[in-house]
Design a protein around this motif. Structure first.
Motif, PDB file in Angstrom:
ATOM      1  N   GLY A  28       0.797  -1.216   0.000  1.00 20.26           N
ATOM      2  CA  GLY A  28       0.000   0.000   0.000  1.00 20.26           C
ATOM      3  C   GLY A  28       0.830   1.268   0.000  1.00 20.26           C
ATOM      4  O   GLY A  28       0.370   2.319   0.433  1.00 20.26           O
ATOM      5  N   ASN A  29       2.088   1.191  -0.478  1.00 19.25           N
ATOM      6  CA  ASN A  29       3.021   2.329  -0.503  1.00 19.25           C
ATOM      7  C   ASN A  29       3.385   2.800   0.904  1.00 19.25           C
ATOM      8  O   ASN A  29       3.627   3.985   1.141  1.00 19.25           O
ATOM      9  N   ALA A  30       3.440   1.875   1.837  1.00 18.56           N
ATOM     10  CA  ALA A  30       3.705   2.207   3.237  1.00 18.56           C
ATOM     11  C   ALA A  30       5.157   2.621   3.473  1.00 18.56           C
ATOM     12  O   ALA A  30       6.081   2.020   2.926  1.00 18.56           O
ATOM     13  N   PRO A  31       5.355   3.648   4.304  1.00 21.03           N
ATOM     14  CA  PRO A  31       6.721   4.023   4.689  1.00 21.03           C
ATOM     15  C   PRO A  31       7.295   3.021   5.686  1.00 21.03           C
ATOM     16  O   PRO A  31       6.581   2.155   6.202  1.00 21.03           O
ATOM     17  N   VAL A  32       8.584   3.155   5.983  1.00 18.54           N
ATOM     18  CA  VAL A  32       9.233   2.250   6.925  1.00 18.54           C
ATOM     19  C   VAL A  32       8.634   2.420   8.321  1.00 18.54           C
ATOM     20  O   VAL A  32       8.103   3.469   8.663  1.00 18.54           O
ATOM     21  N   LEU A  33       8.736   1.362   9.117  1.00 17.48           N
ATOM     22  CA  LEU A  33       8.245   1.400  10.499  1.00 17.48           C
ATOM     23  C   LEU A  33       9.335   1.817  11.474  1.00 17.48           C
ATOM     24  O   LEU A  33       9.083   2.504  12.455  1.00 17.48           O
ATOM     25  N   GLY A  42      11.337  -2.426   8.448  1.00 17.37           N
ATOM     26  CA  GLY A  42       9.902  -2.703   8.368  1.00 17.37           C
ATOM     27  C   GLY A  42       9.294  -2.167   7.090  1.00 17.37           C
ATOM     28  O   GLY A  42       9.778  -1.213   6.501  1.00 17.37           O
ATOM     29  N   ASN A  43       8.219  -2.808   6.647  1.00 17.51           N
ATOM     30  CA  ASN A  43       7.520  -2.427   5.410  1.00 17.51           C
ATOM     31  C   ASN A  43       8.460  -2.395   4.203  1.00 17.51           C
ATOM     32  O   ASN A  43       8.413  -1.474   3.389  1.00 17.51           O
ATOM     33  N   VAL A  44       9.312  -3.401   4.086  1.00 19.84           N
ATOM     34  CA  VAL A  44      10.215  -3.482   2.942  1.00 19.84           C
ATOM     35  C   VAL A  44       9.411  -3.982   1.745  1.00 19.84           C
ATOM     36  O   VAL A  44       8.696  -4.974   1.835  1.00 19.84           O
ATOM     37  N   GLY A  45       9.510  -3.284   0.645  1.00 21.89           N
ATOM     38  CA  GLY A  45       8.774  -3.657  -0.558  1.00 21.89           C
ATOM     39  C   GLY A  45       9.621  -3.499  -1.794  1.00 21.89           C
ATOM     40  O   GLY A  45      10.722  -4.021  -1.888  1.00 21.89           O
ATOM     41  N   THR A  46       9.119  -2.684  -2.720  1.00 16.46           N
ATOM     42  CA  THR A  46       9.809  -2.471  -3.987  1.00 16.46           C
ATOM     43  C   THR A  46       9.521  -1.059  -4.491  1.00 16.46           C
ATOM     44  O   THR A  46       8.844  -0.280  -3.835  1.00 16.46           O
ATOM     45  N   TYR A 111      17.344  -1.047   0.889  1.00 10.63           N
ATOM     46  CA  TYR A 111      17.703   0.366   0.800  1.00 10.63           C
ATOM     47  C   TYR A 111      16.532   1.217   1.255  1.00 10.63           C
ATOM     48  O   TYR A 111      15.376   0.940   0.930  1.00 10.63           O
ATOM     49  N   VAL A 112      16.830   2.257   2.024  1.00 14.26           N
ATOM     50  CA  VAL A 112      15.825   3.199   2.512  1.00 14.26           C
ATOM     51  C   VAL A 112      16.111   4.541   1.842  1.00 14.26           C
ATOM     52  O   VAL A 112      17.225   5.059   1.921  1.00 14.26           O
ATOM     53  N   VAL A 113      15.095   5.068   1.163  1.00 10.86           N
ATOM     54  CA  VAL A 113      15.232   6.340   0.446  1.00 10.86           C
ATOM     55  C   VAL A 113      14.074   7.261   0.809  1.00 10.86           C
ATOM     56  O   VAL A 113      13.071   6.828   1.380  1.00 10.86           O
ATOM     57  N   ARG A 114      14.223   8.543   0.460  1.00  7.24           N
ATOM     58  CA  ARG A 114      13.148   9.502   0.698  1.00  7.24           C
ATOM     59  C   ARG A 114      11.905   9.090  -0.056  1.00  7.24           C
ATOM     60  O   ARG A 114      11.982   8.620  -1.186  1.00  7.24           O
ATOM     61  N   GLY A 115      10.757   9.344   0.580  1.00 12.77           N
ATOM     62  CA  GLY A 115       9.482   9.023  -0.043  1.00 12.77           C
ATOM     63  C   GLY A 115       9.019  10.092  -1.003  1.00 12.77           C
ATOM     64  O   GLY A 115       9.817  10.892  -1.507  1.00 12.77           O
ATOM     65  N   ILE A 116       7.711  10.152  -1.211  1.00 12.47           N
ATOM     66  CA  ILE A 116       7.159  11.071  -2.198  1.00 12.47           C
ATOM     67  C   ILE A 116       6.778  12.431  -1.621  1.00 12.47           C
ATOM     68  O   ILE A 116       6.423  13.339  -2.357  1.00 12.47           O
ATOM     69  N   LEU A 123       9.923   7.775   4.602  1.00  9.82           N
ATOM     70  CA  LEU A 123      11.046   6.990   4.085  1.00  9.82           C
ATOM     71  C   LEU A 123      10.508   5.671   3.572  1.00  9.82           C
ATOM     72  O   LEU A 123       9.646   5.053   4.211  1.00  9.82           O
ATOM     73  N   ARG A 124      10.999   5.224   2.437  1.00  8.80           N
ATOM     74  CA  ARG A 124      10.526   3.981   1.818  1.00  8.80           C
ATOM     75  C   ARG A 124      11.678   2.993   1.724  1.00  8.80           C
ATOM     76  O   ARG A 124      12.814   3.371   1.450  1.00  8.80           O
ATOM     77  N   ALA A 125      11.359   1.716   1.945  1.00  2.00           N
ATOM     78  CA  ALA A 125      12.376   0.660   1.896  1.00  2.00           C
ATOM     79  C   ALA A 125      12.035  -0.331   0.786  1.00  2.00           C
ATOM     80  O   ALA A 125      10.868  -0.662   0.576  1.00  2.00           O
TER      81      ALA A 125
END
Length: 188
Positions: A28-33, A42-46, A111-116, A123-125
């Motif tokens: 669901g485009n969730a940021p890291v926990l 946490g919330n590692v996706g693609t 990898y954790v990067v800035r979100g939208i 932060l998104r992983a």
């Protein structure tokens, strides 16, 4: 009103299709926990997006453009399959802004990067890989990473050159294609 011009050589003008699907981060485009936990944020996706309902006059080819790079034998690299990224593997990235760049994979991991948004907590992983050799710039995101004739990832992040065109801490990061394909509904 001026007519639309094709964005790339050989492509007809207009939209290619309609937006189909995207995922940036966890479900669901969730940021890291846990942003301070580098092993398990946490919330590692693609990081992937897809176009569906392509126009009937388009014939998409499984290929990556070399943007006329003189070190390559042709204008495109034909893609015959996918491969998982491995440290030391030779790779090339094709992108709209900085064209064609090659190097090797230096790391594979999360990898954790800035979100939208500009929020510090956004932060998104994702599962991906990194190269310190490959160059990239803003606008290259979503472009293919290939190893030989195999697709290995999509471009997600990297260092942007400074005002003098120099890379301060050159790196480029891609989301692994196998992880992205696992969540894309009905894509191949």
């Amino acid at each position: 009103e001026e007519p639309a011009t094709p964005p790339f050589r050989g492509w007809p003008a207009g939209l290619c299709g309609k937006f189909g699907y995207s995922l940036f981060g966890g479900p669901g485009n969730a940021p890291v926990l846990h942003p301070l936990d580098p092993v398990n944020p946490g919330n590692v996706g693609t990081d992937i997006a897809g176009i569906e309902d392509l126009r009937a006059d388009l014939d998409p080819l499984p290929a990556a453009s070399t943007w006329g790079d003189p070190s390559e034998p042709g204008p495109d690299v034909k893609i015959i399959g996918t491969a998982a990224p491995v440290v030391g593997q030779p790779v090339c990235r094709s992108g709209r802004t900085s064209a064609w760049s090659c190097g090797t994979i230096d790391e594979v991991g999360i990898y954790v990067v800035r979100g939208i948004t500009s929020a510090p907590a956004d932060l998104r992983a994702f599962n991906g890989f990194l190269s310190f050799d490959v160059q990239s710039s803003g606008g290259d995101s979503g472009g293919p990473w290939v190893s030989g004739n195999y697709a290995v990832g999509t471009h997600s992040a990297g260092d942007t050159p400074d005002e003098n065109g120099r890379f301060v801490k050159n790196f480029a990061i891609a989301a692994t294609l196998d992880d992205a394909m696992a969540v894309l509904p009905g894509y191949q």
